[in-house]
Design a protein around this motif. Sequence first.
Motif, short mmCIF file in Angstrom:
data_model
loop_
_atom_site.label_atom_id
_atom_site.label_comp_id
_atom_site.label_asym_id
_atom_site.label_seq_id
_atom_site.Cartn_x
_atom_site.Cartn_y
_atom_site.Cartn_z
N PRO A 52 -16.02 11.99 13.39
CA PRO A 52 -16.50 13.28 12.86
C PRO A 52 -15.45 14.39 12.92
CG PRO A 52 -17.55 12.74 14.97
CD PRO A 52 -16.83 11.52 14.52
N ARG A 53 -14.64 14.42 13.96
CA ARG A 53 -13.62 15.48 14.06
C ARG A 53 -12.57 15.34 12.96
NH1 ARG A 53 -12.32 16.16 20.58
NH2 ARG A 53 -14.44 16.81 21.19
N PHE A 54 -12.13 14.12 12.73
CA PHE A 54 -11.13 13.89 11.68
C PHE A 54 -11.69 14.29 10.32
CE2 PHE A 54 -9.24 11.22 8.41
CZ PHE A 54 -7.88 11.34 8.67
N LEU A 55 -12.90 13.87 10.03
CA LEU A 55 -13.50 14.19 8.74
C LEU A 55 -13.77 15.68 8.60
CD1 LEU A 55 -16.03 11.22 8.50
CD2 LEU A 55 -13.81 11.42 7.38
N LEU A 56 -14.20 16.31 9.70
CA LEU A 56 -14.46 17.75 9.66
C LEU A 56 -13.18 18.53 9.40
CD1 LEU A 56 -16.41 20.11 10.01
CD2 LEU A 56 -15.97 20.02 12.48
N ALA A 57 -12.07 18.08 9.98
CA ALA A 57 -10.80 18.78 9.79
C ALA A 57 -10.38 18.75 8.32
CB ALA A 57 -9.73 18.14 10.66
N VAL B 55 2.04 26.17 -6.33
CA VAL B 55 2.41 25.23 -5.26
C VAL B 55 1.18 24.87 -4.43
CG1 VAL B 55 3.73 24.98 -3.13
CG2 VAL B 55 4.81 25.99 -5.14
N VAL B 56 0.38 25.88 -4.09
CA VAL B 56 -0.84 25.63 -3.32
C VAL B 56 -1.80 24.75 -4.12
CG1 VAL B 56 -2.88 26.69 -2.29
CG2 VAL B 56 -0.63 27.73 -1.96
N ALA B 57 -1.90 25.03 -5.42
CA ALA B 57 -2.79 24.23 -6.26
C ALA B 57 -2.35 22.78 -6.31
CB ALA B 57 -2.84 24.81 -7.67
N GLY B 58 -1.04 22.55 -6.42
CA GLY B 58 -0.53 21.17 -6.45
C GLY B 58 -0.81 20.44 -5.15
N GLY B 59 -0.58 21.12 -4.02
CA GLY B 59 -0.88 20.50 -2.74
C GLY B 59 -2.37 20.27 -2.54
N SER B 60 -3.17 21.16 -3.10
CA SER B 60 -4.63 21.04 -2.97
C SER B 60 -5.15 19.77 -3.63
CB SER B 60 -5.32 22.26 -3.58
OG SER B 60 -4.96 23.43 -2.90
N VAL B 61 -4.53 19.38 -4.73
CA VAL B 61 -4.97 18.17 -5.42
C VAL B 61 -4.93 16.97 -4.47
CG1 VAL B 61 -4.40 16.52 -7.25
CG2 VAL B 61 -4.32 18.98 -7.70
N LEU B 62 -3.84 16.86 -3.71
CA LEU B 62 -3.70 15.77 -2.76
C LEU B 62 -4.73 15.87 -1.64
CD1 LEU B 62 0.20 15.65 -2.46
CD2 LEU B 62 -1.28 14.26 -3.91
N VAL B 63 -4.96 17.09 -1.17
CA VAL B 63 -5.93 17.28 -0.08
C VAL B 63 -7.34 16.96 -0.55
CG1 VAL B 63 -6.97 18.99 1.47
CG2 VAL B 63 -4.50 18.99 1.08
N PHE B 64 -7.71 17.42 -1.74
CA PHE B 64 -9.05 17.14 -2.26
C PHE B 64 -9.27 15.63 -2.44
CE2 PHE B 64 -8.75 21.51 -4.48
CZ PHE B 64 -9.18 22.15 -3.33
N ALA B 65 -8.27 14.96 -2.99
CA ALA B 65 -8.39 13.51 -3.20
C ALA B 65 -8.48 12.77 -1.87
CB ALA B 65 -7.21 13.00 -4.02
N ALA B 66 -7.66 13.18 -0.91
CA ALA B 66 -7.67 12.53 0.40
C ALA B 66 -8.98 12.76 1.12
CB ALA B 66 -6.50 13.03 1.25
N THR B 67 -9.50 13.96 1.05
CA THR B 67 -10.77 14.27 1.72
C THR B 67 -11.90 13.40 1.18
OG1 THR B 67 -10.10 16.56 2.11
CG2 THR B 67 -12.46 16.07 2.21
N ALA B 68 -11.99 13.30 -0.13
CA ALA B 68 -13.02 12.47 -0.74
C ALA B 68 -12.84 11.00 -0.34
CB ALA B 68 -13.01 12.62 -2.25
N ALA B 69 -11.58 10.54 -0.36
CA ALA B 69 -11.31 9.14 -0.01
C ALA B 69 -11.69 8.85 1.43
CB ALA B 69 -9.84 8.82 -0.25
N PHE B 70 -11.35 9.76 2.34
CA PHE B 70 -11.69 9.55 3.75
C PHE B 70 -13.20 9.58 3.96
CE2 PHE B 70 -7.29 11.32 4.87
CZ PHE B 70 -6.78 10.05 5.16
N GLN B 71 -13.89 10.47 3.29
CA GLN B 71 -15.34 10.56 3.45
C GLN B 71 -16.04 9.30 2.91
OE1 GLN B 71 -17.17 12.69 5.00
NE2 GLN B 71 -16.00 14.58 5.21
#
Length: 434
Positions: free
Chosen positions: A15-20, A105-121
């Motif tokens: 839960p902590r990893f996913l919450l982060a 730059v933030v938008a480009g990095g966000s794409v990776l974060v959004f995809a990773a978050t969904a994949a981890f969940q």
Amino acid sequence: MGFWKPLLDLPVTGPRFLLAWTALSSVLLAYLLFKKRRVRWALVAAVALAAGTALGLGVLWYCVFVDNTFGGPLIAEVWFWAPAAFAAIALAGANFRGGRWWRSVVAGGSVLVFAATAAFQVNAAYGLNQTLGSVLDINTANTVRIPLRSSWLKDPDGPLYRSWTAPADMPQAGLRGKTPLPIPATHSGFQARWSGLYLPPAARVKHPPLLPFVIMMMGQPGSPNPQPAATVADAMAAKNHGLAPVILVVDQLGDPYKDPLCLDSNRGKVESYVMQDVLPWARANLPILQDRKHWAFAGYSDGGVCASYFAAKYPQDFGSYISISGEEFQGSEKPADTLATVFGGNRQAYDAVKPRTIMLAHGPYTDMAGVYTAGSKDPVYTVAAQHLLASALHAGIKASFYSVPGAGHVRNAVAGGLAEAFRILYPRWGLSPS
């Protein structure tokens, strides 16, 4: 790998990893939503979010209801996180226009974060890949030290549970990891990934007894990870003086996104790999009983149909089998494509390798036990199990079906199904009283 191993062994389902990751995605989403020209930007952002959501839902609808990409229905978490990721990525894309460079730059990095978050969940919801390494299909498991043959006890005279006394210094848990060396594919040439291995507590003593043997295959995509089976086996061993089967988890895929169907075909010689490479290696290297009554083939999902196939075709080697949420026949998620690409349109050849065909052609079987399981919330694979159960019973196999309460096509289906199968097979294997 030594430098990266701590990172690759990082648990990714807690839960902590996913919450982060969810919190980081939320902060980035909030930043991307805010701009000074609020009225105009609000309209652009709303359109981007709506379009992304619609695209995500459309892709899932096509994969599930048209292409049957995943071989069955998807759990609710996928229907939430995939469209959410598409929506957030669409919003990030809208931020590449009309803003400062750092916003891009933030938008480009966000794409990776959004995809990773969904994949981890989604991965956590299915629960089969527990570490970052397993998500990336990188095997970081420690090798399992196999006891020397000279230290093994002889075959027990009668059921093992009657003659076995656990030494006082026996470890409480078994060993789980990978085989000391990859199993040579001398005969098949099949490029399998490193096999997983579980040795129960009784196999870790100075003079281990010969134990039952289970060869197992996981699903697709997936890896030969012994962790799910080892967890169940350890629990059974704790109740039975350290006794549990030796479990060898082998790779029937080679590439996690390709399915050779557990056959010798243009996708690889998996059948030869199992029968001519893996089984001789197991007989020569593992502290296992040699007779068929103590050998079982187990599998989950894609591996489940492999279990039915190998047990039905090779009853001289396997006395029992376990199909956990298994497919009804090879390539059942895309039978037309399988018929065309693997069998060249030869329907007779395709039908000949289906477990049901083999069972009915062979029967009646002598002293064969089969266990079919599926999650109570997994209707597609429940129907598949019941169809094969009917064929197995007709062919004289002592088969049963168990519905895992509250489980879908996820990790708890594996744990619940394997636990029920072990409960049924332990007396047959001589590990517990009837």
